[in-house]
Design a protein around this motif. Structure first.
Motif, PDB file in Angstrom:
ATOM      1  N   TYR A  10      24.869  50.062  48.230  1.00 30.32           N
ATOM      2  CA  TYR A  10      24.878  49.948  46.774  1.00 30.32           C
ATOM      3  C   TYR A  10      26.133  50.625  46.239  1.00 30.32           C
ATOM      4  CZ  TYR A  10      20.025  48.528  47.190  1.00 30.32           C
ATOM      5  OH  TYR A  10      18.875  47.859  47.524  1.00 30.32           O
ATOM      6  N   ALA A  11      26.643  50.102  45.127  1.00 27.99           N
ATOM      7  CA  ALA A  11      27.852  50.674  44.534  1.00 27.99           C
ATOM      8  C   ALA A  11      27.753  50.653  43.015  1.00 27.99           C
ATOM      9  CB  ALA A  11      29.081  49.890  44.984  1.00 27.99           C
ATOM     10  N   GLU A  12      28.674  51.374  42.406  1.00 27.37           N
ATOM     11  CA  GLU A  12      28.783  51.401  40.956  1.00 27.37           C
ATOM     12  C   GLU A  12      30.253  51.285  40.582  1.00 27.37           C
ATOM     13  OE1 GLU A  12      27.177  55.222  39.981  1.00 27.37           O
ATOM     14  OE2 GLU A  12      25.118  54.474  39.917  1.00 27.37           O
ATOM     15  N   ILE A  13      30.499  50.733  39.426  1.00 32.23           N
ATOM     16  CA  ILE A  13      31.841  50.694  38.855  1.00 32.23           C
ATOM     17  C   ILE A  13      31.799  51.539  37.596  1.00 32.23           C
ATOM     18  CG2 ILE A  13      33.600  49.254  37.769  1.00 32.23           C
ATOM     19  CD1 ILE A  13      32.600  46.930  39.491  1.00 32.23           C
ATOM     20  N   THR A  14      32.723  52.484  37.502  1.00 31.57           N
ATOM     21  CA  THR A  14      32.805  53.335  36.321  1.00 31.57           C
ATOM     22  C   THR A  14      33.990  52.876  35.482  1.00 31.57           C
ATOM     23  OG1 THR A  14      31.887  55.193  37.554  1.00 31.57           O
ATOM     24  CG2 THR A  14      33.020  55.707  35.499  1.00 31.57           C
ATOM     25  N   LEU A  15      33.721  52.548  34.238  1.00 30.25           N
ATOM     26  CA  LEU A  15      34.759  52.073  33.323  1.00 30.25           C
ATOM     27  C   LEU A  15      34.924  53.040  32.162  1.00 30.25           C
ATOM     28  CD1 LEU A  15      33.530  48.377  33.024  1.00 30.25           C
ATOM     29  CD2 LEU A  15      35.365  49.219  34.491  1.00 30.25           C
ATOM     30  N   GLN A  16      36.161  53.237  31.741  1.00 26.31           N
ATOM     31  CA  GLN A  16      36.424  54.003  30.533  1.00 26.31           C
ATOM     32  C   GLN A  16      36.723  52.985  29.440  1.00 26.31           C
ATOM     33  OE1 GLN A  16      36.057  57.321  30.289  1.00 26.31           O
ATOM     34  NE2 GLN A  16      36.343  57.056  28.099  1.00 26.31           N
ATOM     35  N   THR A  17      35.841  52.897  28.450  1.00 28.60           N
ATOM     36  CA  THR A  17      35.993  51.917  27.375  1.00 28.60           C
ATOM     37  C   THR A  17      36.235  52.638  26.051  1.00 28.60           C
ATOM     38  OG1 THR A  17      33.674  51.844  26.678  1.00 28.60           O
ATOM     39  CG2 THR A  17      34.297  50.476  28.578  1.00 28.60           C
ATOM     40  N   GLN A  18      36.480  51.852  25.023  1.00 31.28           N
ATOM     41  CA  GLN A  18      36.668  52.445  23.697  1.00 31.28           C
ATOM     42  C   GLN A  18      35.387  53.103  23.191  1.00 31.28           C
ATOM     43  OE1 GLN A  18      37.898  49.267  21.126  1.00 31.28           O
ATOM     44  NE2 GLN A  18      35.913  48.268  21.115  1.00 31.28           N
ATOM     45  N   TYR A  19      34.269  52.767  23.815  1.00 27.53           N
ATOM     46  CA  TYR A  19      32.981  53.341  23.425  1.00 27.53           C
ATOM     47  C   TYR A  19      32.557  54.489  24.352  1.00 27.53           C
ATOM     48  CZ  TYR A  19      32.968  49.003  20.835  1.00 27.53           C
ATOM     49  OH  TYR A  19      33.318  47.975  20.000  1.00 27.53           O
ATOM     50  N   TRP A  43      35.621  55.779  45.700  1.00 21.04           N
ATOM     51  CA  TRP A  43      34.877  56.961  46.109  1.00 21.04           C
ATOM     52  C   TRP A  43      33.652  56.537  46.888  1.00 21.04           C
ATOM     53  CZ3 TRP A  43      37.233  61.487  45.125  1.00 21.04           C
ATOM     54  CH2 TRP A  43      38.217  61.495  44.154  1.00 21.04           C
ATOM     55  N   VAL A  44      33.318  57.305  47.914  1.00 23.84           N
ATOM     56  CA  VAL A  44      32.131  57.038  48.731  1.00 23.84           C
ATOM     57  C   VAL A  44      31.299  58.317  48.775  1.00 23.84           C
ATOM     58  CG1 VAL A  44      31.277  56.383  51.003  1.00 23.84           C
ATOM     59  CG2 VAL A  44      33.390  55.371  50.139  1.00 23.84           C
TER      60      VAL A  44
END
Length: 86
Positions: A10-19, A43-44
């Motif tokens: 399983y994985a996740e994507i971390t995004l930096q958004t305007q919110y 990252w693991v």
């Protein structure tokens, strides 16, 4: 990768958004492909690496390669073409 359950990664994507920061569940292959395209870090989780990681066999190879190269250079300095005639 964030975890392994029953042999499934399983994985996740971390995004930096305007919110603000958003974390999305994603398939590991998609996460890696996206990170590679945008030159983002991958990252693991330590637990995933401990369970499914493979040791880096290239560690220390620089010294090994230098030693092999030095040995080959010595061979070339000492070899005589007649050594290869039958």
């Amino acid at each position: 990768m964030t975890k392994i359950e029953g042999g499934t990664f399983y994985a996740e994507i971390t995004l930096q958004t305007q919110y603000g920061r958003r974390v999305l569940d994603a398939r590991p292959s998609d996460s890696i492909a996206l990170a590679a395209r945008v030159d983002a870090p991958i990252w693991v989780a330590d637990e995933v690496l401990a369970e499914a990681g493979i040791a880096d066999e290239t560690e220390g190879s620089h010294e090994d390669e230098e030693a092999k190269l030095a040995e080959f250079k010595r061979f070339l300095e000492e070899v005589d073409p007649e050594d290869f005639q039958g």
